[in-house]
Design a protein around this motif. Structure first.
Motif, mmCIF file in Angstrom:
data_model
loop_
_atom_site.group_PDB
_atom_site.id
_atom_site.type_symbol
_atom_site.label_atom_id
_atom_site.label_comp_id
_atom_site.label_asym_id
_atom_site.label_seq_id
_atom_site.Cartn_x
_atom_site.Cartn_y
_atom_site.Cartn_z
ATOM 1 N N ILE A 45 0.754 -1.167 -0.051
ATOM 2 C CA ILE A 45 0.001 -0.014 -0.128
ATOM 3 C C ILE A 45 0.908 1.007 -0.172
ATOM 4 O O ILE A 45 0.519 2.314 -0.665
ATOM 5 N N LEU A 46 1.711 1.315 0.713
ATOM 6 C CA LEU A 46 2.796 2.375 0.706
ATOM 7 C C LEU A 46 3.414 2.625 -0.419
ATOM 8 O O LEU A 46 3.505 3.825 -0.892
ATOM 9 N N ILE A 47 3.985 1.558 -1.132
ATOM 10 C CA ILE A 47 4.473 1.760 -2.383
ATOM 11 C C ILE A 47 3.505 2.243 -3.528
ATOM 12 O O ILE A 47 3.535 3.186 -4.217
ATOM 13 N N ILE A 48 2.303 1.792 -3.489
ATOM 14 C CA ILE A 48 1.302 2.132 -4.559
ATOM 15 C C ILE A 48 0.922 3.684 -4.255
ATOM 16 O O ILE A 48 0.790 4.310 -5.484
ATOM 17 N N LEU A 57 1.308 6.125 -11.623
ATOM 18 C CA LEU A 57 0.246 5.121 -11.582
ATOM 19 C C LEU A 57 -1.364 5.556 -11.202
ATOM 20 O O LEU A 57 -1.275 6.443 -10.155
ATOM 21 N N ARG A 58 -2.066 5.323 -12.009
ATOM 22 C CA ARG A 58 -3.384 5.983 -11.926
ATOM 23 C C ARG A 58 -4.013 4.854 -10.920
ATOM 24 O O ARG A 58 -3.780 3.585 -10.824
ATOM 25 N N LYS A 59 -5.187 5.558 -10.526
ATOM 26 C CA LYS A 59 -6.092 4.581 -9.749
ATOM 27 C C LYS A 59 -6.612 3.323 -10.712
ATOM 28 O O LYS A 59 -6.779 3.564 -11.638
#
Length: 70
Positions: A45-48, A57-59
């Protein structure tokens, strides 16, 4: 009514191996546990979130017909 979490839409096939100090690992595990997550999920989650913050990175795009409530 069919529900699918965003987590299920993002396939997890590859791994990323990193080396960290035992102290950092303990801290990650403590924070993740306090949030009800496994350490690997917390780091993922932290990386995303960081990739999204940087705009690389898009949703996740939900295909038509799979939106929650349909």
């Amino acid at each position: 009514m069919w529900h699918m979490s965003r987590k299920r839409l993002m396939l997890k096939k590859d791994t990323l191996n990193i080396r960290i100090s035992p102290r950092i690992k303990r801290l990650i595990e403590q924070v993740a546990y306090s949030e009800g997550l496994a350490a690997s999920e917390w780091v993922r989650i932290l990386i995303i979130n960081e990739l999204r913050r940087r705009g690389v990175l898009r949703k996740i795009q939900v295909p038509p017909g799979l939106e929650e409530g349909e």
